[in-house]
Design a protein around this motif. Structure first.
Motif, mmCIF file in Angstrom:
data_model
loop_
_atom_site.group_PDB
_atom_site.id
_atom_site.type_symbol
_atom_site.label_atom_id
_atom_site.label_comp_id
_atom_site.label_asym_id
_atom_site.label_seq_id
_atom_site.Cartn_x
_atom_site.Cartn_y
_atom_site.Cartn_z
ATOM 1 N N VAL A 28 0.730 -1.092 -0.121
ATOM 2 C CA VAL A 28 -0.141 -0.086 -0.085
ATOM 3 C C VAL A 28 1.028 1.151 0.021
ATOM 4 C CG1 VAL A 28 -1.841 1.322 1.352
ATOM 5 C CG2 VAL A 28 -1.956 -1.203 1.059
ATOM 6 N N SER A 29 1.971 1.363 0.830
ATOM 7 C CA SER A 29 2.702 2.519 0.779
ATOM 8 C C SER A 29 3.511 2.588 -0.472
ATOM 9 C CB SER A 29 3.884 2.248 1.893
ATOM 10 O OG SER A 29 4.712 3.502 2.227
ATOM 11 N N ALA A 30 4.034 1.437 -1.077
ATOM 12 C CA ALA A 30 4.659 1.883 -2.335
ATOM 13 C C ALA A 30 3.548 2.670 -3.433
ATOM 14 C CB ALA A 30 5.126 0.427 -2.823
ATOM 15 N N VAL A 31 2.480 2.206 -3.530
ATOM 16 C CA VAL A 31 1.445 2.757 -4.388
ATOM 17 C C VAL A 31 0.820 4.257 -4.124
ATOM 18 C CG1 VAL A 31 -0.830 2.238 -5.484
ATOM 19 C CG2 VAL A 31 0.689 0.427 -5.100
ATOM 20 N N LEU A 32 0.645 4.366 -2.639
ATOM 21 C CA LEU A 32 0.016 5.520 -2.268
ATOM 22 C C LEU A 32 1.077 6.809 -1.685
ATOM 23 C CD1 LEU A 32 -3.212 4.249 -0.600
ATOM 24 C CD2 LEU A 32 -2.972 5.257 -2.545
ATOM 25 N N GLY A 33 2.099 6.225 -1.487
ATOM 26 C CA GLY A 33 3.119 7.187 -0.564
ATOM 27 C C GLY A 33 3.285 8.297 -1.346
ATOM 28 N N ASP A 34 3.260 8.679 -2.656
ATOM 29 C CA ASP A 34 3.644 9.541 -3.048
ATOM 30 C C ASP A 34 2.482 10.565 -3.636
ATOM 31 O OD1 ASP A 34 2.602 8.020 -5.156
ATOM 32 O OD2 ASP A 34 4.096 8.784 -6.795
ATOM 33 N N VAL A 35 1.321 10.084 -3.411
ATOM 34 C CA VAL A 35 0.264 10.848 -3.527
ATOM 35 C C VAL A 35 -0.573 11.106 -2.237
ATOM 36 C CG1 VAL A 35 -0.336 10.163 -5.915
ATOM 37 C CG2 VAL A 35 -1.258 8.892 -4.224
ATOM 38 N N GLN A 36 0.035 10.778 -1.113
ATOM 39 C CA GLN A 36 -0.863 10.763 0.331
ATOM 40 C C GLN A 36 -1.336 12.314 0.522
ATOM 41 O OE1 GLN A 36 1.504 10.557 3.883
ATOM 42 N NE2 GLN A 36 3.377 9.988 2.535
ATOM 43 N N SER A 37 -0.387 13.453 0.163
ATOM 44 C CA SER A 37 -1.110 14.755 0.000
ATOM 45 C C SER A 37 -1.603 15.232 -0.983
ATOM 46 C CB SER A 37 0.461 15.782 0.515
ATOM 47 O OG SER A 37 1.166 15.127 1.578
ATOM 48 N N LYS A 38 -2.137 14.472 -1.960
ATOM 49 C CA LYS A 38 -2.727 15.056 -2.994
ATOM 50 C C LYS A 38 -4.281 14.553 -2.967
ATOM 51 C CE LYS A 38 1.182 14.909 -6.152
ATOM 52 N NZ LYS A 38 1.459 16.127 -6.268
ATOM 53 N N PRO A 39 -5.051 15.546 -3.463
ATOM 54 C CA PRO A 39 -6.569 15.303 -3.423
ATOM 55 C C PRO A 39 -6.954 13.919 -4.504
ATOM 56 C CG PRO A 39 -6.078 17.353 -4.271
ATOM 57 C CD PRO A 39 -4.747 16.932 -3.959
ATOM 58 N N ILE A 40 -7.943 13.458 -4.245
ATOM 59 C CA ILE A 40 -8.438 12.727 -5.435
ATOM 60 C C ILE A 40 -9.389 13.441 -6.074
ATOM 61 C CG2 ILE A 40 -10.030 10.715 -5.866
ATOM 62 C CD1 ILE A 40 -9.407 9.446 -3.129
ATOM 63 N N VAL A 41 -9.170 13.299 -7.556
ATOM 64 C CA VAL A 41 -9.890 14.191 -8.461
ATOM 65 C C VAL A 41 -10.946 13.419 -9.384
ATOM 66 C CG1 VAL A 41 -8.032 15.972 -8.450
ATOM 67 C CG2 VAL A 41 -8.039 14.408 -10.106
ATOM 68 N N GLY A 42 -10.809 12.222 -9.436
ATOM 69 C CA GLY A 42 -11.654 11.240 -10.021
ATOM 70 C C GLY A 42 -11.725 9.942 -9.550
ATOM 71 N N HIS A 43 -12.919 9.459 -9.769
ATOM 72 C CA HIS A 43 -13.384 7.962 -9.289
ATOM 73 C C HIS A 43 -14.333 7.445 -10.352
ATOM 74 C CE1 HIS A 43 -14.989 4.442 -7.223
ATOM 75 N NE2 HIS A 43 -13.953 4.374 -7.022
ATOM 76 N N GLU A 44 -14.244 6.228 -10.942
ATOM 77 C CA GLU A 44 -15.192 5.742 -11.755
ATOM 78 C C GLU A 44 -15.277 4.247 -11.888
ATOM 79 O OE1 GLU A 44 -13.973 6.761 -15.837
ATOM 80 O OE2 GLU A 44 -12.122 6.958 -15.259
ATOM 81 N N LYS A 45 -16.179 3.855 -12.228
ATOM 82 C CA LYS A 45 -16.530 2.213 -12.454
ATOM 83 C C LYS A 45 -16.244 2.090 -13.964
ATOM 84 C CE LYS A 45 -19.862 -1.217 -11.549
ATOM 85 N NZ LYS A 45 -21.248 -1.563 -11.169
ATOM 86 N N LEU A 46 -15.239 1.265 -14.222
ATOM 87 C CA LEU A 46 -14.929 0.997 -15.575
ATOM 88 C C LEU A 46 -15.543 -0.402 -15.834
ATOM 89 C CD1 LEU A 46 -11.032 1.532 -15.214
ATOM 90 C CD2 LEU A 46 -12.848 2.950 -15.830
ATOM 91 N N ALA A 47 -15.966 -1.377 -14.873
ATOM 92 C CA ALA A 47 -16.532 -2.655 -15.482
ATOM 93 C C ALA A 47 -17.184 -3.114 -13.957
ATOM 94 C CB ALA A 47 -15.734 -3.568 -16.186
ATOM 95 N N ASP A 48 -17.836 -4.143 -13.976
ATOM 96 C CA ASP A 48 -18.263 -4.870 -12.983
ATOM 97 C C ASP A 48 -17.148 -5.156 -11.900
ATOM 98 O OD1 ASP A 48 -20.816 -4.560 -13.512
ATOM 99 O OD2 ASP A 48 -20.978 -6.972 -14.096
ATOM 100 N N ASN A 49 -17.031 -4.706 -10.816
ATOM 101 C CA ASN A 49 -16.114 -4.879 -9.925
ATOM 102 C C ASN A 49 -14.636 -4.464 -10.275
ATOM 103 O OD1 ASN A 49 -17.778 -6.224 -8.000
ATOM 104 N ND2 ASN A 49 -17.724 -7.977 -9.261
ATOM 105 N N VAL A 50 -14.763 -3.476 -11.149
ATOM 106 C CA VAL A 50 -13.488 -2.630 -11.473
ATOM 107 C C VAL A 50 -13.612 -1.215 -11.433
ATOM 108 C CG1 VAL A 50 -11.608 -2.427 -13.485
ATOM 109 C CG2 VAL A 50 -12.938 -4.428 -13.159
#
Length: 847
Positions: free
Chosen positions: A786-808
């Motif tokens: 988790v740290s390897a993926v989120l560490g560099d964006v922990q201070s950045k806002p989420i600007v988008g979230h979308e459903k691409l397919a079922d459970n994706v």
């Protein structure tokens, strides 16, 4: 010698008993009624930059009220319907324009569709009824509109304020009825009078038969009384002489509503001080603009409701057979009793008082900014009762409960259940702010961004400093718990150490050796008798953990190691009611006068009356100073919210929230590093970190999809994590990791140093899997991912979230980094790129 010892023991016992009785009977320092916050008549905040004028663009069928350059307000003087034109030129209406042609709605629902206000009230027997602003006010010509500089005030009088029938006495003695009426006009009007007045129950008194008195009959009976010379003085005399003691009050209610423009927001406010209701008909709740922005059968989009992390209810989703959505903001009021024996600990309450609706190219977001603590959010899909999808807020004005009265007679014991009502109404205004989003922001992510900016602009949220540190690892260490033991057959409670201060050092050090350097440690069960500690008006560190000196050394150690320490305190709940804080003096009361109980996540507790909270917080802060700590974890403030409904000392839930906020201001002034549990909106100004944050919705049948609205609002501003990994209801650690990646969440574990067997035969058997060695390897591995993926964006806002397919799902961060998560047990192709089963893919600028 024995005599001296005996005397000494007797003196000690007498002195001790005296101290106990003194403490038990001494009044506790509490807020007086005059010191309680009164949140009525609070003018809504308006934009200082606004300049008001008449709308330049007319709207057919409506009168222009005011424009501020961004929005224009209109109303229909015949129906009191409201319309707002936004800066894109779209028109948002308080009521659907085509209600008369609705093929699904019956007459009653059509009336509601035409109303701006719906009220629910009760009689003294608990029989509930409702009234609408259209049928019961507008059609009776009892709604008065008054334009003012920034908008329009409409005062609704619901219920017939005056009726022709009032010209006739409710009851009249048989003697006076004969003398004044029958002897004078009896023959001429006999066939009408015999239907109008009956004396079946009491031969000496005639009673008006209201069920039949209408239309022609009413007209003829009034004519008969007038011809007989019956005067206003006669009417007053008869009403006074033949009163039964029962209330003859009319079901008439006054609700003043103010519509205001402020910047890009349209504000609808119910003025609390102007609400009037008859004492015999308590006003239970008020729905405000229940069909504002309602979407029809042909619309595509969804309603957003803040259920847990957030839910979408698709427009026209065909789920009309299911119950409509309805949940109270901030969860149930623990100071009221709903008649159930248990609360469901799995229900995620509404944490943020915000909702919205999106259609194909536009959206509105609604923020409850006054009275949120007594608000509920509703969502209804089309075809359930009408052709419209609607989402709105209602406000609880007077709460009601049931009380049991037991009586004994020769025939045996009997129990009668009667309704009881909150002694006085809520002291607050009730308002909702509506903002209208352009097409490129017309989504739940756009709604979350708008709400975040609203919080920031009002000083209710603070930007987190950019961090180059590793992603935080949240860890709760449980210190001591009470356990029943016995000595020579005498039972007693002892504090069992699960993690001493020295043992906590060991765990922290091992995590650092494994590469987890950024640790935020929540320490629970450290003072005043373990996890279920006594009232927090002072600090006595538990000796079995290392005592005050050990605690001070532990604080110094964490500071040296760069570990953020958050000692956990429950300010608002009591786990023992004895000595100074007795149930009678300290515990909030239900409306039915019984002492209140609330369900925490794992056990029952009793809510401390909000009147006592300032004194408790002051006592704690004064005692805590000597340890030099900078951090604190507040277990229940910001997680659960209770009123106190005792007679003569009511603290309603809005007042309770305000008291909590004032205490949080004090706590934050001394302890700037605050961790919250759950994270209701009013604590976001003060908390730097939140654990037990909602990580999904509640799975209501009417809902179609869970979304991370809560996380989009907070990411980059407040650190957060969900439930402890080792105690969460998520099926496995990999699923938890994937959810954390999708929702931008850190990991949280709850551990003890002792063996799991130590919690057997205690009230803490839910801690069945918390021994730190059992989870160390798993925690380190999951954290590294988790740290390897989120560490560099922990201070950045989420600007988008979308459903691409079922459970994706794909989450996008400021700067362009994307994280795509596939919850399926098979590989999925997304835009030509393969995402493995039960795995994730980093993309965008984060490749």
């Amino acid at each position: 010698m024995k005599r001296i010892v005996s005397i000494a023991i007797a003196v000690v016992l007498v002195f001790g008993s005296g101290l106990y009785l003194y403490a038990k009977n001494k009044p506790l320092p509490a807020l007086s009624p005059s010191e309680l916050p009164d949140l009525r008549d609070r003018e809504p905040q308006v934009s200082a930059a606004d300049r008001y004028a008449k709308p330049a663009v007319p709207l057919e069928g409506m009168e222009g009220v005011v424009s501020n350059g961004q929005l224009s307000l209109y109303y229909d003087p015949n129906t009191m319907a409201i319309a707002v034109r936004d800066k894109e030129g779209r028109v948002w209406r308080s009521n659907p324009a085509s209600t008369a042609d609705d093929q699904i709605a019956n007459a009653s629902v059509k009336d509601q569709l035409s109303s701006q206000i719906l009220i629910n009230f009760s009689d003294k027997n608990g029989q509930q009824s409702y009234k609408t602003s259209y049928q019961d006010s507008v059609q009776l010509k009892q709604a008065v509109a008054e334009p003012f500089e920034r908008g329009l005030k409409v005062t609704y009088t619901l219920g017939k304020a005056k009726s022709e029938i009032d010209a006739l006495p409710k009851r009249i003695s048989a003697e006076r009825y004969q003398k004044l009426i029958l002897d004078k006009v009896g023959k001429k009007y006999k066939r009408y009078l015999v239907q109008a007045y009956l004396n079946d129950k009491n031969k000496d008194v005639y009673e008006r038969n209201d069920e039949t008195l209408a239309a022609l009959l009413l007209k003829k009976v009034i004519e008969a009384f007038q011809e007989a010379g019956y005067t206003a003085e006669d009417l007053k005399k008869d009403n006074e002489e033949n009163s039964t003691g029962e209330s003859d009050e009319k079901q008439v209610f006054t609700i003043p509503v103010e519509y205001t423009l402020s910047g890009d927001q349209f504000v609808a406010r119910i003025i609390g001080s102007g609400i009037q209701y008859p004492a015999s008909y308590p006003l239970l709740d008020i729905a405000l603009l229940p069909y504002f922005g309602a979407a029809g059968l042909q619309e595509q989009g969804y309603m957003f409701v803040p259920d847990g992390s957030g839910s979408l209810i698709y427009l026209n989703n065909g789920k009309e057979r299911y119950d409509s959505f309805e949940q109270p903001v901030y969860g149930d009021d623990g100071g009221t009793w709903n008649g159930e024996n248990d609360d469901d600990p799995t229900v995620e309450p509404i944490r943020m008082p915000v909702y919205g609706i999106k259609t194909a190219d536009a959206a509105l977001v609604a923020i409850i900014d006054q009275g949120a603590a007594v608000a509920s959010i509703h969502g209804e899909v089309a075809r359930k009762r009408s052709s419209f999808n609607s989402v709105y807020a209602s406000f609880k004005y007077i709460s009601d409960e049931k009380a049991s009265l037991a009586s004994t007679s020769q025939s045996g014991s009997q129990t009668k259940v009667i309704p009881v009502f909150q002694q006085r109404p809520v002291y607050s205004d009730f308002s909702v702010r509506y903002a209208f989003l352009p097409e490129d922001k017309a989504s739940y992510a756009g709604m979350a961004e708008y709400y975040r900016n609203y919080l920031l602009s009002n000083g209710l949220l603070n930007k987190k400093k950019d961090s180059e540190d590793d992603l935080p690892f949240y860890l709760e260490l449980v210190g001591g718990i009470p356990k029943r033991k016995s000595l020579l057959g005498v039972p007693y409670k002892a504090i069992v150490p699960l993690t001493t201060f020295d043992q906590a050092r060991t765990i922290i050090a091992e995590l650092k050796e494994r590469g987890i350097t950024s640790q935020k440690v929540r320490l629970s069960g450290w003072f005043n008798g373990g996890y279920s500690h006594k009232a927090a008006d002072g600090v006595k560190v538990d000796g079995v953990l290392g005592g005050a000196s050990g605690f001070k050394e532990f604080i110094d150690y964490t500071r040296q190691q760069g570990v953020d320490l958050y000692p956990d305190v429950s300010f608002t709940h009591l786990y023992a009611t004895d000595g100074k804080y007795t149930e009678a003096k300290a515990v909030s009361r239900y409306i039915n006068h019984e002492a209140a109980w609330v369900w925490e996540r794992t056990d029952w507790a009793q809510p401390l009356s909000p009147r006592l909270l300032p004194s408790v917080v002051d006592g704690f802060l004064n005692a805590y100073k000597r340890f030099g700590a900078a951090g604190i974890s507040v277990r229940n403030i910001g997680n659960q919210l209770e009123g106190d409904y005792r007679n003569g000392a009511v603290v309603d839930r809005v007042q309770s929230e305000e008291i909590d906020k004032r205490q949080l201001e004090k706590i934050g002034g001394q302890l700037p590093d605050m961790m919250a549990d759950g994270g209701n909106a009013y604590i976001l100004k003060y908390a730097k970190d939140i654990v037990e944050a909602p990580m999904s919705n509640n799975g209501d049948n009417i809902a179609d999809e869970a979304v991370p609205f809560y996380q989009i609002v907070l990411h980059g501003y407040v650190g957060y994590a969900g439930a402890p990994v080792n105690l969460a209801r998520i099926a496995d650690v990999q699923s938890y990791v994937l959810k954390s990646l999708e929702y931008g969440s850190s990991l949280y574990f709850k551990w003890i140093y002792a063996d799991n067997s130590e919690v057997r035969n205690t009230d803490f058997q839910y801690l069945y899997s918390v021994h730190y060695k059992t989870w160390m390897n798993t925690a380190v591995e999951a954290y590294r991912t988790v740290s390897a993926v989120l560490g560099d964006v922990q201070s950045k806002p989420i600007v988008g979230h979308e459903k691409l397919a079922d459970n994706v799902f794909r989450t996008t961060y400021e700067g362009g980094k994307t994280i795509t998560v596939n919850y399926n047990d098979y590989e999925v192709d997304v835009g030509g790129t393969s995402v493995p089963a039960n795995d994730f893919l980093v993309g965008g600028n984060g490749r």
